[in-house]
Design an enzyme around this catalytic site. Structure first.
Site, short mmCIF file in Angstrom:
data_model
loop_
_atom_site.label_atom_id
_atom_site.label_comp_id
_atom_site.label_asym_id
_atom_site.label_seq_id
_atom_site.Cartn_x
_atom_site.Cartn_y
_atom_site.Cartn_z
N LYS A 1 -1.31 -10.89 -16.92
CA LYS A 1 -0.02 -10.24 -17.20
C LYS A 1 1.07 -10.82 -16.30
O LYS A 1 2.16 -11.16 -16.77
CB LYS A 1 -0.11 -8.75 -16.98
CG LYS A 1 1.27 -8.08 -16.92
CD LYS A 1 1.28 -6.66 -16.46
CE LYS A 1 1.17 -6.40 -15.01
NZ LYS A 1 2.44 -6.22 -14.27
N ASN A 2 0.77 -10.95 -15.00
CA ASN A 2 1.82 -11.34 -14.06
C ASN A 2 2.18 -12.82 -14.16
O ASN A 2 3.18 -13.24 -13.62
CB ASN A 2 1.45 -10.94 -12.64
CG ASN A 2 1.54 -9.42 -12.48
OD1 ASN A 2 2.12 -8.73 -13.32
ND2 ASN A 2 0.93 -8.90 -11.44
N CYS B 1 7.16 -0.43 -12.13
CA CYS B 1 6.36 0.63 -11.51
C CYS B 1 6.95 1.02 -10.16
O CYS B 1 7.17 0.20 -9.30
CB CYS B 1 4.92 0.16 -11.32
SG CYS B 1 4.00 0.18 -12.85
N ARG C 1 11.67 -1.59 -3.82
CA ARG C 1 11.26 -2.91 -4.32
C ARG C 1 12.49 -3.81 -4.34
O ARG C 1 13.08 -4.07 -5.35
CB ARG C 1 10.60 -2.81 -5.68
CG ARG C 1 9.30 -2.01 -5.66
CD ARG C 1 8.57 -2.00 -6.98
NE ARG C 1 7.95 -3.30 -7.26
CZ ARG C 1 7.18 -3.52 -8.35
NH1 ARG C 1 7.00 -2.57 -9.23
NH2 ARG C 1 6.65 -4.72 -8.55
N ASP D 1 -2.82 -5.23 -5.82
CA ASP D 1 -2.94 -4.69 -7.18
C ASP D 1 -4.35 -4.23 -7.50
O ASP D 1 -4.59 -3.70 -8.59
CB ASP D 1 -2.50 -5.73 -8.21
CG ASP D 1 -1.02 -5.99 -8.11
OD1 ASP D 1 -0.54 -6.98 -8.69
OD2 ASP D 1 -0.32 -5.22 -7.40
N ARG E 1 0.89 -0.92 -19.81
CA ARG E 1 1.80 -2.01 -19.43
C ARG E 1 0.99 -3.25 -19.08
O ARG E 1 1.48 -4.37 -19.21
CB ARG E 1 2.60 -1.69 -18.15
CG ARG E 1 3.42 -0.46 -18.17
CD ARG E 1 4.10 -0.34 -16.84
NE ARG E 1 5.13 -1.35 -16.75
CZ ARG E 1 6.35 -1.10 -16.30
NH1 ARG E 1 6.65 0.09 -15.86
NH2 ARG E 1 7.26 -2.03 -16.26
C1 EPZ Z 1 4.52 -8.85 -8.01
O1 EPZ Z 1 5.57 -7.95 -7.73
C2 EPZ Z 1 3.64 -8.15 -9.01
N1 EPZ Z 1 4.41 -7.84 -10.21
C3 EPZ Z 1 3.09 -6.85 -8.42
O2 EPZ Z 1 2.14 -6.37 -9.34
C4 EPZ Z 1 2.35 -7.16 -7.12
O3 EPZ Z 1 2.00 -5.94 -6.50
C5 EPZ Z 1 3.24 -7.97 -6.17
O4 EPZ Z 1 3.75 -9.14 -6.84
C6 EPZ Z 1 2.47 -8.43 -4.94
O5 EPZ Z 1 1.39 -9.23 -5.33
C7 EPZ Z 1 4.66 -8.84 -11.09
O6 EPZ Z 1 4.26 -9.98 -10.89
C8 EPZ Z 1 5.44 -8.47 -12.32
P1 EPZ Z 1 6.68 -9.22 -4.16
P2 EPZ Z 1 6.86 -8.46 -6.89
O7 EPZ Z 1 8.04 -9.77 -4.35
O8 EPZ Z 1 7.09 -9.89 -7.20
C9 EPZ Z 1 8.90 -7.35 -0.42
C10 EPZ Z 1 1.17 -4.94 -10.85
O9 EPZ Z 1 0.47 -3.96 -10.58
N2 EPZ Z 1 10.07 -8.04 -0.98
O10 EPZ Z 1 5.55 -10.18 -3.92
O11 EPZ Z 1 7.95 -7.49 -7.11
C11 EPZ Z 1 8.45 -6.21 -1.29
O12 EPZ Z 1 9.15 -5.02 -0.96
C12 EPZ Z 1 2.43 -5.18 -10.09
O13 EPZ Z 1 0.88 -5.83 -11.71
C13 EPZ Z 1 11.25 -8.05 -0.26
O14 EPZ Z 1 11.33 -7.48 0.83
O15 EPZ Z 1 6.30 -8.31 -5.41
C14 EPZ Z 1 6.99 -6.10 -0.94
O16 EPZ Z 1 6.83 -5.37 0.26
C15 EPZ Z 1 2.79 -4.00 -9.21
N3 EPZ Z 1 12.33 -8.70 -0.77
C16 EPZ Z 1 6.58 -7.55 -0.69
O17 EPZ Z 1 7.79 -8.25 -0.43
C17 EPZ Z 1 12.28 -9.35 -1.99
O18 EPZ Z 1 13.29 -9.96 -2.40
C18 EPZ Z 1 5.88 -8.22 -1.87
O19 EPZ Z 1 6.73 -8.12 -2.99
C19 EPZ Z 1 11.07 -9.34 -2.70
C20 EPZ Z 1 9.97 -8.68 -2.18
#
Ligand code: EPZ
Length: 444
Positions: free
Chosen positions: A34-35, A129, A135, A320, A412
């Site tokens: 999915k991702n 989510c 986020r 995840d 989803r």
């Molecule tokens: C992706 O979310 C996935 N979603 C999430 O999966 C997954 O939990 C996450 O990566 C981590 O592996 C999709 O790919 C659609 P991040 P993403 O940017 O990209 C912080 C699921 O269950 N951060 O890697 O939004 C953030 O707060 C979903 O399939 C910033 O601070 O996650 C977090 O603490 C849920 N600033 C950490 O980084 C930013 O600009 C990781 O977030 C971006 C992120």
């Protein structure tokens, strides 16, 4: 398959009803990731040709994204249940501000894609989510600004503008390892002038999949899967065919289900390397794992052992999989400790598991789980995608009946979950909660 309302991105009133306590046996085939899919679909906007994408998981987030592309006037053809063709050659707008964009997190990839193609973007801030913490997307914006775009957010819309000077290569050091920021900057940099270097990049399998998709369309990206990714801008991207990798988290979710219920299941269509971090924890808990080239057999017959685990960016244990693992550890002998190392907090599901008899104490990023003899079925509610998956796992293992509401979250990210579990012997069904149609008014 999804109902019409869900295809339009409306939440479902349906629920899952599970009669638990049955071990799982048989074979299950994992769908596409999915991702990866939710990033590859917007990436097609950069391609001056037709993209044929195979092994697409027809989950709600993907269906919503296809709707978003159609709203933009892009040709999206469903070839079969797991293959689509996207033709964005006629695209002449860079604005996506409809409600559909607010329904999922990954709509933010449209910013990188629009910027890369038009040097302009107007995209509604993402939804997705909400599992308890903020986020942010500040790292995405940091990358776009480094490439030459002016960024402004107002009225819930992100405005990105590089129309004056265009996009030029840059060095971006991510302050935090971010999957979304890594992918979004990659999208914006593909057609930029010069080379972009992303440092402290995320290394998840879906990052590599996006880079491979773009390279198969003519991009020049090196280093995906390491923490330094180099993108040399090219003139244009051409059409082509690409097949998405299997979903590491869906595979892990089935492995966790077998660990919880007991039994033996062959999980097909996986890439063993992607499963290493999950396999290690399953074996530590007492499951027996047998790996083949593209499948993995999980067997659990003895007692479950307690665990200590911290979620980390890939190749660490994936966040995840954290809720799903917690559901299994509720049944382990002894006391386990889970530390959430990626998100601010991600334990909202613990209240629901407690309703089933789990003993979980949560304090910020740490959950302490005292194993119990067994869980009991109860009416519960999914609060997000992976929390919902955890409740399914708990319901499959619990004695009695579990009814799960808000299953739209679960759908989803999991394709044909009920059908796949029923084939493994689970007693699970999807019950429509749609309000009964008004009784036919009687003639008075
Ligand atoms: C992706 O979310 C996935 N979603 C999430 O999966 C997954 O939990 C996450 O990566 C981590 O592996 C999709 O790919 C659609 P991040 P993403 O940017 O990209 C912080 C699921 O269950 N951060 O890697 O939004 C953030 O707060 C979903 O399939 C910033 O601070 O996650 C977090 O603490 C849920 N600033 C950490 O980084 C930013 O600009 C990781 O977030 C971006 C992120």
């Amino acid at each position: 398959m999804l109902s019409l309302t869900e295809k339009k991105g409306e939440p479902s009133l349906d629920k899952f009803v599970i009669h638990g306590g049955k071990p799982l046996f048989g074979e299950v085939t994992v769908s596409g990731a999915k991702n990866a899919a939710v990033a590859i679909i917007p990436a097609a906007l950069l391609v001056d040709g037709v993209c044929r994408v195979e092994n697409i998981p027809m989950v709600r987030d993907v269906v919503i994204e296809m709707e978003i592309l159609r709203e933009l006037g892009i040709g999206v053809r469903v070839v079969n249940h797991s293959t689509i063709e996207i033709d964005s050659r006629g695209l002449n707008k860079y604005s996506a501000v409809s409600d559909l964009n607010r329904k999922m997190r990954a709509s933010y990839y449209l910013i990188g894609a629009f910027l890369g193609r038009f040097h302009r973007a107007e995209v509604a801030m993402p939804g997705g989510c909400n599992f308890g913490g903020v986020r942010p997307i500040d790292q995405h914006m940091k990358g776009f600004e480094a490439l030459g775009a002016a960024i402004e957010t107002r009225n819930g819309i992100v405005f990105a503008d590089a129309s004056k000077g265009g996009l030029h290569g840059a060095s971006v050091y991510l302050d935090v390892v971010s999957v979304g920021a890594t992918m979004n900057i990659m999208l914006a940099a593909c057609l930029a002038d010069g080379q972009t270097v992303i440092e402290n990049a995320a290394k998840e399998p879906h990052i590599v999949d996006l880079a491979n998709f773009l390279n198969s369309m003519g991009a020049d990206i090196m280093g995906a899967g390491t923490d330094v990714i180099k993108i040399r801008g090219v003139e244009r991207l051409y059409g082509g065919t690409y097949s998405i990798i299997p979903d590491q988290i869906e595979a892990g979710t089935f492995m966790a289900a077998v660990a919880a219920t007991g039994g033996s299941v062959l999980v097909r269509n996986i890439i063993p390397k992607h499963m290493d971090c999950i396999t290690a924890k399953m074996e530590e808990m007492g499951a027996v794992i047998e790996e083949e080239d593209d499948s993995i057999r999980v067997t659990r017959s003895g007692p479950l052992r307690k665990l200590q685990v911290k979620t980390l960016p890939y190749p660490g244990f994936p966040t995840d999989m954290q809720p799903q693992l917690a559901a299994v550890l509720c049944l382990a002998e002894g006391t386990s400790v889970i530390t959430e190392g990626v998100w601010e907090s991600r334990f909202r599901y613990s209240d629901e598991l407690r309703r089933m008899g789990a003993k979980i104490q949560v304090d910020g990023k740490v959950a302490v789980i005292e194993g119990v003899e067994g869980l009991t079925g109860a009416p519960v509610r999914a609060s997000d995608l992976r929390a919902g998956a955890a409740l399914v796992i708990a319901g499959l293992a619990a004695e009695g009946t579990t009814e799960i509401e808000e299953i739209g979250y679960i759908e989803r990210g999991y394709e044909d979950l009920v059908e796949k579990l029923r084939k493994l012997g689970a007693d699970i069904s999807r019950v429509s909660e749609e309000p009964a149609a008004d009784p036919i008014p009687r003639a008075n």
